[in-house]
Design a protein around this motif. Sequence first.
Motif, PDB file in Angstrom:
ATOM      1  N   LEU A   1       0.833  -1.205   0.000  1.00 37.49           N
ATOM      2  CA  LEU A   1       0.000   0.000   0.000  1.00 37.49           C
ATOM      3  C   LEU A   1       0.868   1.256   0.000  1.00 37.49           C
ATOM      4  N   ASN A   2       1.936   1.238   0.772  1.00 39.15           N
ATOM      5  CA  ASN A   2       2.850   2.389   0.794  1.00 39.15           C
ATOM      6  C   ASN A   2       3.468   2.638  -0.584  1.00 39.15           C
TER       7      ASN A   2
ATOM      8  N   LYS B   1       2.961   5.955  -2.829  1.00 37.73           N
ATOM      9  CA  LYS B   1       4.129   6.712  -3.280  1.00 37.73           C
ATOM     10  C   LYS B   1       4.079   6.947  -4.787  1.00 37.73           C
ATOM     11  N   ARG B   2       3.693   5.898  -5.569  1.00 37.20           N
ATOM     12  CA  ARG B   2       3.617   6.044  -7.028  1.00 37.20           C
ATOM     13  C   ARG B   2       2.538   7.048  -7.413  1.00 37.20           C
ATOM     14  N   LEU B   3       1.393   7.011  -6.712  1.00 38.84           N
ATOM     15  CA  LEU B   3       0.328   7.968  -6.992  1.00 38.84           C
ATOM     16  C   LEU B   3       0.745   9.391  -6.688  1.00 38.84           C
ATOM     17  N   LYS B   4       1.523   9.546  -5.618  1.00 37.77           N
ATOM     18  CA  LYS B   4       2.005  10.879  -5.220  1.00 37.77           C
ATOM     19  C   LYS B   4       2.988  11.431  -6.231  1.00 37.77           C
ATOM     20  N   ASP B   5       3.790  10.535  -6.854  1.00 37.62           N
ATOM     21  CA  ASP B   5       4.831  10.958  -7.792  1.00 37.62           C
ATOM     22  C   ASP B   5       4.230  11.346  -9.151  1.00 37.62           C
ATOM     23  N   LYS B   6       3.032  10.916  -9.421  1.00 37.42           N
ATOM     24  CA  LYS B   6       2.413  11.205 -10.732  1.00 37.42           C
ATOM     25  C   LYS B   6       1.968  12.671 -10.810  1.00 37.42           C
TER      26      LYS B   6
END
Length: 345
Positions: free
Chosen positions: A335-336, A340-345
């Motif tokens: 989940l982390n 993190k990937r969603l935040k980087d987009k």
Amino acid sequence: MKKQQFSYTLEDLAERLGARLVGDPAVRVSGLSTLVDAAPGDIAFLANRAYLKYLGESEATAVLLHESHLEECKCNALVLDNPYLAYAELSRLFDPLAGTPQTSVHASAVVDETAQLGANVEIGPQVVIGPGARVGDNSRILAGCVIGADSSVGEGALLHPNVTLYHGVMIGARAVLHSGCVIGADGFGFAHDGKGWHKIAQLGGVLIGDDAEVGSCTSIDRGALGDTIIGNDVKIDSQVQIAHNVQIGDHSALAGCVGIAGSTKVGRYCLMGGGVGLAGHLEICDGVQVTGMSLVTNSISKPGVYSSGTGAMDNGLWRRNAVRFKQLDQLARRLNQVEKRLKDK
């Protein structure tokens, strides 16, 4: 023992309890019972709405109840704000062990010549009282009790049969100790040298405050250096283990099978449900309630209700949940990564 006979007028009981009497003040009651089991001549009580359905059919001569339930009562009533508290007080009036001790020292008792017995004490059969021990006025020490050297029992205390007080134990006034409890046994202290265990002498004592009660087969260990301290008005249920140097604040209550490891401090007005375990060297602040079967491994600094563990459920569901519990760390990591990937987009 011959059954003691009781008889009280409702007027007398109302005066003792500070209750408002609705009914005949001259009527007498001779027993205390539940609404369901009451017979004519008994007084019953209603303290829980779940039992309101039995009020109209009860054969009780009188009932302790709250004003809000008075209209549904068909017999004499003693009306109070707190019927359960009144029931507690009333129960002591019907207690066959209540009253003054039978001033006597049984012929089979062994009382050291240096022990001090107060006025109006009852010492039962096979009691042993060691050197320098003291028993306060109006106390009752029933059959088979042992009071070790230099221990003391406060005024008006009651030790039920086969209570054991080791040496250097102090019991407060009006305390009640039930059968089989052991106060002042050695704490669980050992040092290991890599090959075996070496006992650490337990040099402290146990102090139990005024109006405390200790249940049957409960163990309260003596301190390693300082004392184990149980405060005033502390209520301890049966089969509880309290380790060395534990401190329990005034007015706290511990239900059955609680275990408290060494040097933990429990505050005032704390409640521990059945089977609660407290790890050692913790500090629990005032006003904490821990629900049954919970395990506390960290100190608690904020009053409130605390729980751990899960309640019973269908075994199949429990087994599936247990498998998923083992996967929680892996799921959290995944989940982390997603976050993190969603935040980087």
